[in-house]
Every structure is written in C-alpha cells, then in structure tokens.
Write a protein that holds these residues in place. Structure first.
Motif, PDB file in Angstrom:
ATOM      1  N   LEU A  10       0.812  -1.126  -0.014  1.00 12.24           N
ATOM      2  CA  LEU A  10      -0.039   0.101  -0.182  1.00 12.24           C
ATOM      3  C   LEU A  10       0.952   1.193   0.084  1.00 12.24           C
ATOM      4  CD1 LEU A  10      -2.801   1.030  -0.058  1.00 12.24           C
ATOM      5  CD2 LEU A  10      -2.540   1.279   2.633  1.00 12.24           C
ATOM      6  N   ARG A  11       1.887   1.175   0.817  1.00 10.86           N
ATOM      7  CA  ARG A  11       2.935   2.503   0.740  1.00 10.86           C
ATOM      8  C   ARG A  11       3.522   2.669  -0.687  1.00 10.86           C
ATOM      9  NH1 ARG A  11       4.693   1.274   5.308  1.00 10.86           N
ATOM     10  NH2 ARG A  11       6.333  -0.113   4.444  1.00 10.86           N
ATOM     11  N   GLU A  12       4.067   1.682  -1.120  1.00  9.70           N
ATOM     12  CA  GLU A  12       4.468   1.765  -2.609  1.00  9.70           C
ATOM     13  C   GLU A  12       3.400   2.483  -3.503  1.00  9.70           C
ATOM     14  OE1 GLU A  12       5.883  -2.119  -3.527  1.00  9.70           O
ATOM     15  OE2 GLU A  12       7.707  -1.912  -2.346  1.00  9.70           O
ATOM     16  N   ALA A  13       2.143   1.844  -3.397  1.00 10.39           N
ATOM     17  CA  ALA A  13       1.003   2.201  -4.350  1.00 10.39           C
ATOM     18  C   ALA A  13       0.800   3.760  -4.066  1.00 10.39           C
ATOM     19  CB  ALA A  13      -0.259   1.300  -3.840  1.00 10.39           C
ATOM     20  N   GLY A  14       0.928   4.118  -2.998  1.00  7.78           N
ATOM     21  CA  GLY A  14       0.651   5.520  -2.519  1.00  7.78           C
ATOM     22  C   GLY A  14       1.800   6.409  -3.148  1.00  7.78           C
ATOM     23  N   GLN A  15       2.945   5.788  -3.265  1.00  9.96           N
ATOM     24  CA  GLN A  15       3.797   6.811  -3.933  1.00  9.96           C
ATOM     25  C   GLN A  15       3.623   6.993  -5.575  1.00  9.96           C
ATOM     26  OE1 GLN A  15       7.393   4.392  -2.706  1.00  9.96           O
ATOM     27  NE2 GLN A  15       7.583   5.361  -0.704  1.00  9.96           N
ATOM     28  N   ASN A  17       0.496   6.639  -6.813  1.00  7.17           N
ATOM     29  CA  ASN A  17      -0.715   7.498  -7.242  1.00  7.17           C
ATOM     30  C   ASN A  17      -1.340   7.946  -5.665  1.00  7.17           C
ATOM     31  OD1 ASN A  17      -3.139   8.425  -8.055  1.00  7.17           O
ATOM     32  ND2 ASN A  17      -4.123   6.490  -7.970  1.00  7.17           N
ATOM     33  N   PRO A  18      -0.519   8.923  -5.232  1.00  3.12           N
ATOM     34  CA  PRO A  18      -0.985   9.647  -3.989  1.00  3.12           C
ATOM     35  C   PRO A  18      -2.591   9.928  -4.206  1.00  3.12           C
ATOM     36  CG  PRO A  18       0.745  10.765  -4.838  1.00  3.12           C
ATOM     37  CD  PRO A  18       0.288   9.830  -6.137  1.00  3.12           C
ATOM     38  N   TRP A  21      -7.601   7.779  -1.215  1.00  5.96           N
ATOM     39  CA  TRP A  21      -7.889   6.264  -1.326  1.00  5.96           C
ATOM     40  C   TRP A  21      -6.887   5.650  -0.371  1.00  5.96           C
ATOM     41  CZ3 TRP A  21      -4.745   2.336  -2.939  1.00  5.96           C
ATOM     42  CH2 TRP A  21      -3.842   2.475  -3.608  1.00  5.96           C
ATOM     43  N   ILE A  22      -5.650   6.139  -0.006  1.00  6.05           N
ATOM     44  CA  ILE A  22      -4.790   5.369   0.840  1.00  6.05           C
ATOM     45  C   ILE A  22      -5.290   5.530   2.215  1.00  6.05           C
ATOM     46  CG2 ILE A  22      -2.553   5.477   1.945  1.00  6.05           C
ATOM     47  CD1 ILE A  22      -2.487   4.599  -0.891  1.00  6.05           C
ATOM     48  N   GLY A  23      -5.841   6.650   2.878  1.00  3.72           N
ATOM     49  CA  GLY A  23      -6.194   6.659   4.100  1.00  3.72           C
ATOM     50  C   GLY A  23      -7.787   5.907   4.372  1.00  3.72           C
ATOM     51  N   HIS A  24      -8.352   5.928   3.124  1.00  5.91           N
ATOM     52  CA  HIS A  24      -9.818   5.142   3.020  1.00  5.91           C
ATOM     53  C   HIS A  24      -9.328   3.647   3.181  1.00  5.91           C
ATOM     54  CE1 HIS A  24     -13.380   3.043   1.641  1.00  5.91           C
ATOM     55  NE2 HIS A  24     -12.553   2.742   0.674  1.00  5.91           N
ATOM     56  N   SER A  25      -8.342   3.201   2.665  1.00  4.37           N
ATOM     57  CA  SER A  25      -7.875   1.851   2.666  1.00  4.37           C
ATOM     58  C   SER A  25      -7.238   1.312   4.131  1.00  4.37           C
ATOM     59  CB  SER A  25      -6.889   1.499   1.503  1.00  4.37           C
ATOM     60  OG  SER A  25      -7.173   1.716   0.359  1.00  4.37           O
ATOM     61  N   GLU A  26      -6.527   2.295   4.417  1.00  2.00           N
ATOM     62  CA  GLU A  26      -6.310   1.942   6.187  1.00  2.00           C
ATOM     63  C   GLU A  26      -7.457   2.002   6.936  1.00  2.00           C
ATOM     64  OE1 GLU A  26      -1.816   4.111   5.452  1.00  2.00           O
ATOM     65  OE2 GLU A  26      -3.593   5.459   6.335  1.00  2.00           O
ATOM     66  N   SER A  27      -8.537   2.877   6.840  1.00  2.00           N
ATOM     67  CA  SER A  27      -9.707   2.820   7.422  1.00  2.00           C
ATOM     68  C   SER A  27     -10.595   1.838   7.308  1.00  2.00           C
ATOM     69  CB  SER A  27     -10.390   3.967   7.066  1.00  2.00           C
ATOM     70  OG  SER A  27     -11.755   4.124   7.830  1.00  2.00           O
ATOM     71  N   GLY A  60      -3.147   4.295 -11.120  1.00  2.00           N
ATOM     72  CA  GLY A  60      -3.214   5.905 -11.446  1.00  2.00           C
ATOM     73  C   GLY A  60      -4.837   5.784 -11.002  1.00  2.00           C
ATOM     74  N   VAL A  61      -5.501   7.123 -11.527  1.00  2.00           N
ATOM     75  CA  VAL A  61      -6.687   7.542 -11.175  1.00  2.00           C
ATOM     76  C   VAL A  61      -7.503   6.647 -12.211  1.00  2.00           C
ATOM     77  CG1 VAL A  61      -8.266   9.431 -11.321  1.00  2.00           C
ATOM     78  CG2 VAL A  61      -6.222   9.802 -10.189  1.00  2.00           C
ATOM     79  N   SER A  62      -8.495   6.062 -11.748  1.00  2.00           N
ATOM     80  CA  SER A  62      -9.440   5.347 -12.616  1.00  2.00           C
ATOM     81  C   SER A  62     -10.829   5.172 -11.951  1.00  2.00           C
ATOM     82  CB  SER A  62      -8.687   3.942 -12.949  1.00  2.00           C
ATOM     83  OG  SER A  62      -8.717   3.021 -11.768  1.00  2.00           O
TER      84      SER A  62
END
Length: 199
Positions: A10-15, A17-18, A21-27, A60-62
């Motif tokens: 998830l960290r690599e994915a956030g780098q 495509n910030p 959605w990262i915070g949402h996934s953690e939640s 990416g954004v999709s």
C-alpha cells in the motif's frame, strides 16, 4: 500475505498514485479488523484484505478499471483470495451494472466480471469488506449514510442507488447481528467522523 507485506504494498501504491484512497484503505482495514474480532472471523486476514481491496489504484486515477488492475496484481503476487476481494468489494449486489463511477474497461473485462460475480460464492470476508468500504472515510469509520452521501455527491444517483443502499444497510444489520450489538458502538470516532463536512 502478511500485514507487513500488505502495508509495504500500500505504501508503494501511494507513492505511485497519492490520494485519499490510501487513508480510506487504512480505515477499511482497521474497521474490518475490529468487526472481525467481534464476530469470529480472522482479524489479521480481514485487515490485510481491507488494506488491499483498492490496490489497483496503484496504476493511477481510474473508475472500474481499478478492480481489474487490483485483481491482476494480486494474482501476480499469488494472492487469490485478495484478488477476489478486489473484484467483489464494490458489488453487494452481484450486478456489473451497479458500479458507481466510470466504466473505463473493455467489453471483455466486463464480461469476465459479470461471469465472475455470477459464479463466485461470496463469503463473510467479501461481505465484511463491502460493508467497511461503505462506512470508511479516510479519517475513519462513519455512519453509513454519511459515506453513501459522500459517494452520491461525487458520482450522482444512478437509478439503482436505492437498491444498492438497501444492500449495504442489510450488510450492516447482518454484521450487527453477528457482533451482538450495533457496530457503531465499538468502532472509534464514528460520531466525530459523521458530523464533519462532506466537501
């Protein structure tokens, strides 16, 4: 996949495509873990599935394309169960026409998804991530109505919206029953997150 590897993915994915959605996934992951602990599911498994349910957004954004990208990436990693979650998390109704967002995929992908949803028996992990997707803002858990309104303001109200909302509400009741209480009672900061602004 263990928690450490999932967090790294998830960290690599956030780098790549910030975004929120990262915070949402953690939640989603945290809420899934807490609910799983209450209703006899594997809490670590639920946590990892929550972290990675949207992992296709690394590309990416999709719109709907992210579920196919996540499915392919998880299969490549040898994670068949998480790959399934990538496909099922947006479908409490097993109908490809009930996705809210852009259909930026091929006809072949859509046909594959239609067949997959029709012939795949969803279990309590599929249902749990669907539920947590519907109660999880980047800031944490909120009442479902807040999250559904958040999605509606961003994407509009397709004709199937009420049917999909009823399906989400049924999931909430299903897990309330399994937990033996209203799950909002033990998820942290639900009230605080529910009264904040939508936009």
């Amino acid at each position: 996949m263990n928690e450490i590897c999932a967090k790294q993915a998830l960290r690599e994915a956030g780098q790549r495509n910030p975004g929120p959605w990262i915070g949402h996934s953690e939640s989603v992951a945290q809420n899934a873990k807490l609910i799983a602990q209450r209703c006899g599911l594997d809490a670590q498994k639920a946590y990892v599935m929550g972290l990675l349910h949207d992992i296709g957004r690394r590309e990416g954004v999709s719109g709907i394309k992210h579920i196919f990208d996540g499915y392919a990436y998880m299969l490549e990693m040898g994670e068949k169960e998480i790959a399934r979650i990538c496909l099922t998390h947006s479908f409490p109704l097993k109908d490809v026409q009930t996705y809210i967002g852009a259909y930026d995929c091929t006809e072949e992908e859509l046909a594959f998804l239609r067949d997959f949803l029709e012939h795949t028996e969803q279990d309590d992990y599929d249902r749990l991530i669907q539920l947590c997707d519907a109660i999880s803002l980047p800031e944490g858990a909120c009442i479902m109505e807040k999250r559904l309104m958040d999605v509606a303001l961003r994407h509009g109200l397709p004709e199937f919206s009420l049917d999909k909302w009823r399906a989400f509400l049924a999931l909430k009741q299903y897990f309330d029953d399994k937990c033996g209480c209203n799950l909002y009672e033990f998820l942290p900061n639900v009230f605080k997150n529910s009264i904040g602004p939508l936009l």
